[in-house]
Design a protein around this motif. Structure first.
Motif, PDB file in Angstrom:
ATOM      1  N   GLU A  77      -3.547  -5.613   4.936  1.00  0.00           N
ATOM      2  CA  GLU A  77      -3.339  -4.252   5.423  1.00  0.00           C
ATOM      3  C   GLU A  77      -3.044  -2.989   4.197  1.00  0.00           C
ATOM      4  O   GLU A  77      -2.135  -3.330   3.530  1.00  0.00           O
ATOM      5  CB  GLU A  77      -2.656  -4.214   6.524  1.00  0.00           C
ATOM      6  CG  GLU A  77      -2.891  -2.940   7.265  1.00  0.00           C
ATOM      7  CD  GLU A  77      -1.846  -2.830   8.861  1.00  0.00           C
ATOM      8  OE1 GLU A  77      -1.683  -3.982   9.125  1.00  0.00           O
ATOM      9  OE2 GLU A  77      -1.547  -1.615   9.159  1.00  0.00           O
ATOM     10  N   LEU A  78      -3.960  -1.989   4.184  1.00  0.00           N
ATOM     11  CA  LEU A  78      -3.689  -0.904   3.161  1.00  0.00           C
ATOM     12  C   LEU A  78      -2.352  -0.036   3.875  1.00  0.00           C
ATOM     13  O   LEU A  78      -2.568   0.194   4.926  1.00  0.00           O
ATOM     14  CB  LEU A  78      -4.914  -0.269   3.139  1.00  0.00           C
ATOM     15  CG  LEU A  78      -5.209   0.793   1.753  1.00  0.00           C
ATOM     16  CD1 LEU A  78      -5.215  -0.369   0.698  1.00  0.00           C
ATOM     17  CD2 LEU A  78      -6.513   1.141   1.896  1.00  0.00           C
ATOM     18  N   ARG A  79      -1.838   0.415   2.767  1.00  0.00           N
ATOM     19  CA  ARG A  79      -0.945   1.779   3.452  1.00  0.00           C
ATOM     20  C   ARG A  79      -1.567   2.824   3.770  1.00  0.00           C
ATOM     21  O   ARG A  79      -2.742   2.944   3.385  1.00  0.00           O
ATOM     22  CB  ARG A  79       0.021   1.904   2.331  1.00  0.00           C
ATOM     23  CG  ARG A  79       1.335   1.153   2.136  1.00  0.00           C
ATOM     24  CD  ARG A  79       2.025   1.199   0.933  1.00  0.00           C
ATOM     25  NE  ARG A  79       0.974   1.252  -0.498  1.00  0.00           N
ATOM     26  CZ  ARG A  79       1.749   1.552  -1.578  1.00  0.00           C
ATOM     27  NH1 ARG A  79       2.648   1.965  -2.011  1.00  0.00           N
ATOM     28  NH2 ARG A  79       0.598   1.439  -2.568  1.00  0.00           N
ATOM     29  N   CYS A  93      -7.275   0.016  -6.072  1.00  0.00           N
ATOM     30  CA  CYS A  93      -6.407  -0.462  -5.414  1.00  0.00           C
ATOM     31  C   CYS A  93      -5.419  -1.840  -5.959  1.00  0.00           C
ATOM     32  O   CYS A  93      -6.350  -2.331  -6.729  1.00  0.00           O
ATOM     33  CB  CYS A  93      -6.674  -0.855  -4.209  1.00  0.00           C
ATOM     34  SG  CYS A  93      -5.751  -1.330  -2.632  1.00  0.00           S
ATOM     35  N   LEU A 116      -2.380  -7.381   0.156  1.00  0.00           N
ATOM     36  CA  LEU A 116      -3.145  -6.201  -0.413  1.00  0.00           C
ATOM     37  C   LEU A 116      -1.987  -5.058  -0.415  1.00  0.00           C
ATOM     38  O   LEU A 116      -1.211  -5.078   0.260  1.00  0.00           O
ATOM     39  CB  LEU A 116      -4.170  -5.849   0.692  1.00  0.00           C
ATOM     40  CG  LEU A 116      -4.940  -4.534   0.277  1.00  0.00           C
ATOM     41  CD1 LEU A 116      -5.813  -4.621  -1.107  1.00  0.00           C
ATOM     42  CD2 LEU A 116      -5.734  -4.202   1.294  1.00  0.00           C
ATOM     43  N   ASP A 117      -2.091  -4.291  -1.653  1.00  0.00           N
ATOM     44  CA  ASP A 117      -1.293  -3.195  -1.773  1.00  0.00           C
ATOM     45  C   ASP A 117       0.237  -3.144  -1.783  1.00  0.00           C
ATOM     46  O   ASP A 117       0.593  -3.081  -0.737  1.00  0.00           O
ATOM     47  CB  ASP A 117      -2.064  -2.211  -0.750  1.00  0.00           C
ATOM     48  CG  ASP A 117      -1.515  -0.685  -1.116  1.00  0.00           C
ATOM     49  OD1 ASP A 117      -1.194  -0.411  -1.939  1.00  0.00           O
ATOM     50  OD2 ASP A 117      -1.622  -0.047   0.091  1.00  0.00           O
ATOM     51  N   GLY A 149      -9.969  -3.619  -0.832  1.00  0.00           N
ATOM     52  CA  GLY A 149      -8.849  -2.405  -0.859  1.00  0.00           C
ATOM     53  C   GLY A 149      -9.615  -1.267  -1.670  1.00  0.00           C
ATOM     54  O   GLY A 149      -9.694  -0.223  -1.005  1.00  0.00           O
ATOM     55  N   ARG A 161     -12.250   0.337   0.581  1.00  0.00           N
ATOM     56  CA  ARG A 161     -11.563   1.118   1.398  1.00  0.00           C
ATOM     57  C   ARG A 161     -11.324   2.610   1.014  1.00  0.00           C
ATOM     58  O   ARG A 161     -11.540   3.740   1.629  1.00  0.00           O
ATOM     59  CB  ARG A 161     -10.511   0.571   2.219  1.00  0.00           C
ATOM     60  CG  ARG A 161     -11.341  -0.450   3.226  1.00  0.00           C
ATOM     61  CD  ARG A 161     -10.127  -1.006   4.300  1.00  0.00           C
ATOM     62  NE  ARG A 161      -9.762  -2.270   3.770  1.00  0.00           N
ATOM     63  CZ  ARG A 161      -8.781  -3.027   4.166  1.00  0.00           C
ATOM     64  NH1 ARG A 161      -7.847  -2.471   5.035  1.00  0.00           N
ATOM     65  NH2 ARG A 161      -8.441  -4.182   3.907  1.00  0.00           N
ATOM     66  N   VAL A 162     -10.726   2.438  -0.211  1.00  0.00           N
ATOM     67  CA  VAL A 162     -10.175   3.822  -0.776  1.00  0.00           C
ATOM     68  C   VAL A 162     -11.362   4.703  -1.179  1.00  0.00           C
ATOM     69  O   VAL A 162     -11.560   5.892  -1.061  1.00  0.00           O
ATOM     70  CB  VAL A 162      -9.584   3.470  -2.203  1.00  0.00           C
ATOM     71  CG1 VAL A 162      -9.147   4.653  -2.980  1.00  0.00           C
ATOM     72  CG2 VAL A 162      -8.076   2.708  -1.738  1.00  0.00           C
TER      73      VAL A 162
END
Lengths: 274, 245, 227
Positions: B20-22, B157, B168-169, B217, B220-221
């Motif tokens: 999960e990304l912040r 990312c 992730l992240d 990631g 998504r960014v």
């Protein structure tokens, strides 16, 4: 001639146009001579700082962050905490700002803002002592200038004041000669709210809150800081032009009057009621 | 006090799942004076990117006859960290400035602007883990905002390793207490990696997984970068160009 | 009506595949065409192009520009034309062929800080742009208010066959000199100048939208010229 200088060459016709308009009591952006641009004050935007504020006046944007740390007092004031104000004109703030050590303009800015706050005795530094002569609190107010469109003096000053008004710092205690943080967080010991008001003289007209364009053609600048009781506590005249005696005196009235309006904005934005 | 980096339900110290990304927020055109600018919040990171240029190069001998010089400055505000940071640039900031520049350079069509300079300024107002990736994402949006010819955006990312698990992240805590960090940047439409760094030991299996996490990631960014640009430029109104000269 | 497909794009976005002519702000890789800018992509019989919504002014020969004199040497004035290149106005083009640095003083014609309307006389990748003043309306601008807009939006401010300029000029009783470099000079009464500034700001903000002329007319509160 350097690139910076070239870019700052002022169109002579712009100065003429502006003086003509000011003589009619109008400004290029539609303001009256004694009107500030919209002032926006946001606090608490940098949670990692003890206190923080972003202030925008028109297109001028600055962020101030306050960090309260512990330090050693100056030998001549063993019973006082420290206040250090530092400003940096970030290279991203304008096409003419360059990376590197601050130039004289920025040093003047930081020192004028520092003086306004220090001389007003806004912070009761005698209450920022942990052990006299050994350990005190050091209040660092750092300002990052994000975008310049004139009147950096006031924008920077309001940002520092708002950050100080909203700051909460961790209390330390001395245990066996060592400093230890406690769980207690407190507001800074504050006594008054200093507000600076900057006026510019362009031709024969006096305006408050000059924009970049107005500063480029102004003859002289005057920054006056008042405290909550309406006392004037610091001042600085800048640029090579002059002010008449009358202009100085009415400048003081303007700074008291405008200062009170802006003090209310600062209270509203920070929730400070003292 | 030690933080539990990964609990028995597979959740991280801030409640995120491993992939999960912040929360990420991007805003375009935040500084009036700059030719292009962007603001990014990436977890607790708060970063402003500004682009000035193309412009004349000073000193003049730094100019290149056939292309633009890309320059980059990553800087942290004194209040951006837990204890006050000295405002003078550190060795870390100088290195990060360099890798960010090299991550952006493949995407910028520098040969379209001979004898000029393009400056990218990054100011970290509040720092968290992954500030270089966030900086790259913001810079590339700011370059697009400045209207500089680009082959592609650059999205970025990081993946990393905590408690022997690839995630992730990384945030600040995971970066400090975890066992590996792998920032990655790429050009999404051409599938080219433009930045890669790694510190920490990854098995070959873990490396593959980290790489795939980071690419995911990045994508998504990229979507968020694209949305931010679309919002700034085409937020309202119907497309039309027929009235032009 | 020719069949033109339009879409909003950002750098790196695929616009079309096949065999087209790349017209402007397009990168061709094999049979694929990618945008290099934020803007409006158009695919038609002429080829593929992107009309950008931001970006610097890159000089083109014959463009009208408004610039500021920032320096001078014995042989030329140096002019800031709101571009990544400073432009030069050779002394010979003002004094004539028999210009002599010993006898003629450049400052007798233009001083640092003066604004000029000029044409781009020559420019290529290898050297700075040269200016010329041959043509009607070119030369020193004696007065007026200066405003900058995004250079890529200049065509919208001019409008189809000058319709937008006329709309603003008629409603505000001002005269507009619009440089292709995004520098605009407005001449008129103080109130007219302030009105013109508002109209120009609207064009800047809404350049990508439809019915722009109507929006400007509504702002100015009266009907101007129609195209």
């Amino acid at each position: 001639m350097s690139a910076v200088k070239k870019s700052l060459v002022v169109e002579q016709l712009r100065r003429n146009q502006m003086i003509e308009l000011l003589a009619q009591g109008k400004r290029m952006d539609g303001r009256g001579l004694l009107d500030y641009r919209a002032i926006k004050i946001e606090t608490g935007i940098i949670p990692k700082a003890s206190g923080s504020a972003k202030v925008t006046i028109g297109d001028t944007q600055v962020i101030a962050g306050v960090k309260v740390e512990t330090g050693t007092p100056f030998p001549d004031t063993p019973d006082q905490g420290l206040l250090i104000v530092n400003a940096e004109l970030l290279p991203l703030s304008s096409p003419y700002a360059e990376p590197g050590p601050p130039d004289e303009g920025v040093i003047e800015l930081a020192r004028v803002v520092d003086r306004g706050i220090r001389e007003s005795q806004m912070i009761d530094v005698s209450q920022l002592v942990i052990k006299e002569g050994e350990k005190v609190y050091a209040v660092f107010a750092d300002v990052s200038i994000l975008n310049t469109d004139g009147n950096l003096f006031d924008t920077t000053s309001y940002a520092v004041v708002a950050a100080l008004l909203s700051a909460k710092y961790t209390k330390y205690e001395m245990v066996d000669g060592k400093l230890r943080p406690t769980e207690v967080k407190e507001a800074l010991p504050l006594r008054t709210i200093p507000v600076s008001v900057t006026i510019a003289k362009i031709g024969d007209s006096i305006v408050v809150d000059p924009t970049d364009e107005e500063e480029a053609v102004m003859d002289a600048r005057l920054t006056l800081t008042t405290d909550s009781n309406g006392n004037i506590c610091a001042g600085q005249k800048g640029e090579p032009g002059t002010f008449s005696f009358d202009q100085m005196l009415s400048g003081a009235d303007t700074s008291r009057m405008k200062g009170q309006e802006i003090r209310n904005l600062l209270k509203e934005a920070t929730g400070y009621t003292g | 006090m030690t933080t539990v980096l990964l609990d028995d339900r597979g959740l991280r110290h801030d409640g995120r799942r491993v992939d999960e990304l912040r929360p990420v927020k991007i805003e375009v055109g935040v500084l009036k004076n700059a030719n292009g600018s962007a603001y990014i919040e990436f977890g607790k990171n708060k970063i402003i990117a500004a682009v000035y240029g193309p412009k004349e190069v000073h000193p003049k001998h730094m100019a290149l006859p056939d292309r633009a010089v890309l320059r980059c400055r990553y800087h942290m505000s004194p209040f951006s960290t837990d204890t006050r940071k000295n405002p003078a640039p550190s060795r870390r900031e100088i290195e990060i400035s360099k890798v960010i520049r090299e991550a952006l350079e493949p995407a910028v069509l520098l040969y379209d602007y001979p004898r000029t300079a393009i400056d990218v300024f990054l100011e970290v107002l509040q720092s968290d883990g992954g500030s270089r990736c966030a900086s790259i994402a913001a810079s590339s949006v700011a370059l697009a905002d400045a209207g500089i010819n680009m082959k592609d955006l650059v999205c970025a990312c990081a993946a990393g390793k905590i408690a022997d698990q690839v995630v992730l992240d990384l945030d600040d805590v995971e970066d400090k207490e975890g066992s590996g960090d792998m920032p990655l940047a790429m050009m999404p439409n051409f599938e080219q990696v433009t930045l890669f760094q790694l510190d920490g030991i990854l098995s070959s299996q873990q490396f593959k997984q980290a790489f795939s996490f980071a690419l995911d990631g990045c994508k998504r960014v990229y979507q968020l970068q694209k949305e931010a640009l679309m919002k700034k430029y085409f937020g309202q109104g119907e497309p039309s160009m027929e009235e032009s000269e | 009506m020719p069949d033109i497909r339009r879409k909003y794009v950002i750098p790196g976005e695929l616009i079309a595949e096949g065999n087209y002519r790349p017209v402007a702000n397009v990168l061709r890789v094999g049979e694929k065409y990618y945008s290099t800018r934020v803007g409006m992509a158009e695919v038609g019989h002429e080829g593929v192009r992107v009309i950008p919504l931001s970006g610097p002014y890159i000089p083109r020969v014959d463009d009208l520009v408004v610039g500021k004199v920032v320096d001078y040497s014995a042989f030329a004035w140096e002019v800031d034309i709101n571009s990544c290149f400073f432009a030069f106005l050779p002394a010979q083009s003002v004094f004539g062929r028999d210009y002599s640095p010993a006898e003629d003083s450049l400052t007798s014609k233009f001083a640092v800080g003066d604004m000029l309307a000029a044409k781009i006389f020559a420019f290529d990748r290898t050297r700075d742009p040269l200016l010329g003043l041959a043509g009607p309306g070119l030369g020193r601008i004696p007065r007026g208010e200066i405003v900058k807009i995004t250079p890529t939006k200049v065509p919208r401010l001019i409008g189809k066959r000058g319709s937008m300029i006329r709309t603003i000029e008629m409603a505000t009783n001002c005269r507009l000199t619009i440089g292709q470099n995004g520098v605009v000079v407005i001449n008129g009464s103080p109130d007219g100048v302030l009105m013109s500034l508002k109209a120009i700001k609207l064009v800047e903000e809404e350049a990508h939208t439809a019915d722009l002329t109507q929006k400007v007319q509504a702002l100015l509160g009266q009907r101007g010229a129609t195209a």
